[in-house]
Design an enzyme around this catalytic site. Structure first.
Site, PDB file in Angstrom:
ATOM      1  N   ASP A 106       3.833  -3.762   0.597  1.00  0.00           N
ATOM      2  CA  ASP A 106       4.251  -2.594   1.379  1.00  0.00           C
ATOM      3  C   ASP A 106       3.967  -2.813   2.863  1.00  0.00           C
ATOM      4  O   ASP A 106       3.420  -1.945   3.548  1.00  0.00           O
ATOM      5  CB  ASP A 106       3.552  -1.335   0.877  1.00  0.00           C
ATOM      6  CG  ASP A 106       4.320  -0.061   1.222  1.00  0.00           C
ATOM      7  OD1 ASP A 106       5.509  -0.167   1.582  1.00  0.00           O
ATOM      8  OD2 ASP A 106       3.743   1.032   1.128  1.00  0.00           O
TER       9      ASP A 106
ATOM     10  N   LEU B 191      -7.730  13.196   8.344  1.00  0.00           N
ATOM     11  CA  LEU B 191      -6.795  12.338   9.070  1.00  0.00           C
ATOM     12  C   LEU B 191      -5.424  12.297   8.403  1.00  0.00           C
ATOM     13  O   LEU B 191      -4.411  12.084   9.064  1.00  0.00           O
ATOM     14  CB  LEU B 191      -7.347  10.913   9.161  1.00  0.00           C
ATOM     15  CG  LEU B 191      -8.647  10.739   9.949  1.00  0.00           C
ATOM     16  CD1 LEU B 191      -9.165   9.314   9.790  1.00  0.00           C
ATOM     17  CD2 LEU B 191      -8.425  11.068  11.421  1.00  0.00           C
ATOM     18  N   GLY B 192      -5.411  12.491   7.097  1.00  0.00           N
ATOM     19  CA  GLY B 192      -4.160  12.440   6.355  1.00  0.00           C
ATOM     20  C   GLY B 192      -4.391  12.873   4.923  1.00  0.00           C
ATOM     21  O   GLY B 192      -5.530  12.962   4.457  1.00  0.00           O
TER      22      GLY B 192
ATOM     23  N   ALA C  21      -0.787  13.795  -2.472  1.00  0.00           N
ATOM     24  CA  ALA C  21      -0.806  14.793  -3.545  1.00  0.00           C
ATOM     25  C   ALA C  21      -2.190  14.964  -4.158  1.00  0.00           C
ATOM     26  O   ALA C  21      -2.586  16.076  -4.511  1.00  0.00           O
ATOM     27  CB  ALA C  21       0.202  14.404  -4.613  1.00  0.00           C
ATOM     28  N   PHE C  22      -2.946  13.882  -4.283  1.00  0.00           N
ATOM     29  CA  PHE C  22      -4.207  13.954  -5.008  1.00  0.00           C
ATOM     30  C   PHE C  22      -5.432  13.552  -4.179  1.00  0.00           C
ATOM     31  O   PHE C  22      -6.545  13.509  -4.700  1.00  0.00           O
ATOM     32  CB  PHE C  22      -4.142  13.065  -6.266  1.00  0.00           C
ATOM     33  CG  PHE C  22      -2.999  13.415  -7.162  1.00  0.00           C
ATOM     34  CD1 PHE C  22      -3.062  14.529  -7.984  1.00  0.00           C
ATOM     35  CD2 PHE C  22      -1.848  12.646  -7.171  1.00  0.00           C
ATOM     36  CE1 PHE C  22      -1.994  14.868  -8.809  1.00  0.00           C
ATOM     37  CE2 PHE C  22      -0.779  12.973  -7.996  1.00  0.00           C
ATOM     38  CZ  PHE C  22      -0.849  14.091  -8.811  1.00  0.00           C
TER      39      PHE C  22
ATOM     40  N   VAL D 133      -7.734  11.445   3.484  1.00  0.00           N
ATOM     41  CA  VAL D 133      -8.493  10.504   4.290  1.00  0.00           C
ATOM     42  C   VAL D 133      -9.207  11.315   5.370  1.00  0.00           C
ATOM     43  O   VAL D 133      -8.584  12.131   6.055  1.00  0.00           O
ATOM     44  CB  VAL D 133      -7.592   9.445   4.944  1.00  0.00           C
ATOM     45  CG1 VAL D 133      -8.420   8.493   5.807  1.00  0.00           C
ATOM     46  CG2 VAL D 133      -6.827   8.659   3.884  1.00  0.00           C
TER      47      VAL D 133
ATOM     48  N   LYS E  90     -11.651   7.494   2.357  1.00  0.00           N
ATOM     49  CA  LYS E  90     -10.492   7.844   1.535  1.00  0.00           C
ATOM     50  C   LYS E  90     -11.001   8.331   0.185  1.00  0.00           C
ATOM     51  O   LYS E  90     -11.751   7.623  -0.494  1.00  0.00           O
ATOM     52  CB  LYS E  90      -9.585   6.625   1.369  1.00  0.00           C
ATOM     53  CG  LYS E  90      -8.239   6.928   0.734  1.00  0.00           C
ATOM     54  CD  LYS E  90      -7.342   5.689   0.798  1.00  0.00           C
ATOM     55  CE  LYS E  90      -5.968   5.955   0.222  1.00  0.00           C
ATOM     56  NZ  LYS E  90      -5.088   4.752   0.316  1.00  0.00           N
TER      57      LYS E  90
END
Length: 280
Positions: free
Chosen positions: A139, A19-20, A23-24, A27, A42
């Site tokens: 955030d 899904l996404g 860098a490390f 998901v 995740k």
């Protein structure tokens, strides 16, 4: 794909797609083969962090997110189902939000005022819950608010959230965190002036999110991030709302952008404003 964890109780997971990614980590959309339920996993790679300071930092951030996320339970917070770790991977399982992010919905077309009001009410309910637990999200933005198939909002992404001590102890956050255009003046100033900030920083970010819903953009978005942060820290932020905005909407949004956090209303106070009361 990474090898998936099989020791989270009551789940037999099959990865479907990515899904996404960052860098490390990634998901994944998964299916629980026992129930057919869609879930999101995740995961972050912990196998090559010994000589990589950035990777170590991301792993610690990820573990912090898990430890905080597993304490949360509210209808306006994405559900947490469990976590697990192996020698090369740490993962956690959460609710899959099939409606995508609120950013996906508003990036090309602004919401009408009534819809923005309804979603603002839901976001505020989630924020009030977090703030009652002395958690600052740090955030809040449309990209971190997910939607179910019916358009209901849930807060997500607690990677940089922080649980602060009680107001009585006067210990808050002292490091800048978040996304530039959504940062409050006190967050931007925190590192340079050695000042603390708290829950009211989320209210400013929430105001930016409401503006994002109504116009597709947060304030100062016409500037690059660094000059935008300078303007937020040094100048009044005047939200440019649609010309047909109601007086109650204008009052609501303007109050979110009070520069002094002591004057800025908290989540519970905002829930009493006329603009969102009709959504209760």
């Amino acid at each position: 794909m990474v090898e998936f964890i099989s020791d989270i109780d009551n789940f037999k997971l099959k990865p479907i797609k990515v899904l996404g990614s960052c860098a490390f980590g990634k998901v994944y959309l998964c299916i629980d083969e026992r129930t057919g339920k869609k879930l999101a996993m995740k995961s972050i790679d912990t196998g090559n962090t010994d000589n990589n300071a950035n990777a170590k930092k991301e792993v610690e951030k990820f573990k912090h997110e898990i430890s905080l996320f597993q304490t949360l339970k509210h209808e306006q917070i994405v559900k947490y189902y469990g976590s697990s770790s192996k020698s090369t991977c740490v993962s956690f399982l959460m609710e899959y939000m099939e409606g995508g992010s609120l950013y996906d919905k508003v990036s090309n077309k602004a919401l009408d005022e009534k819809t923005a009001s309804e979603k603002s009410y839901q976001i505020l309910c989630g924020l009030e819950y977090l703030h009652n637990k002395n958690i600052v999200h740090r955030d809040i933005k449309c990209a971190n608010i997910l939607l179910d198939l019916y358009g209901n909002c849930k807060l997500a992404d607690f990677g940089i959230s922080k649980q602060i001590k009680t107001i009585r102890s006067r210990v808050g956050c002292k490091t800048s965190a978040g996304t530039p255009y959504w940062m409050s003046p006190e967050v931007i100033s925190a590192t340079f002036l050695d000042i603390e900030y708290g829950k009211k920083a989320d209210i400013w970010s929430f105001g930016c999110t409401v503006l994002e819903m109504l116009t597709t953009k947060p304030p100062w978005s016409h500037l690059d991030p660094t000059p935008a942060m300078f303007q937020i820290a040094s100048s009044p932020t005047i939200p440019h709302l649609p010309d047909n905005s109601s007086n109650s909407c204008i009052t609501f949004v303007n109050d979110c952008f009070q520069r002094d956090p002591k004057i800025r209303p908290n989540a519970l106070q905002l829930l009493s404003y006329d603009w969102v009361k009709r959504s209760a």
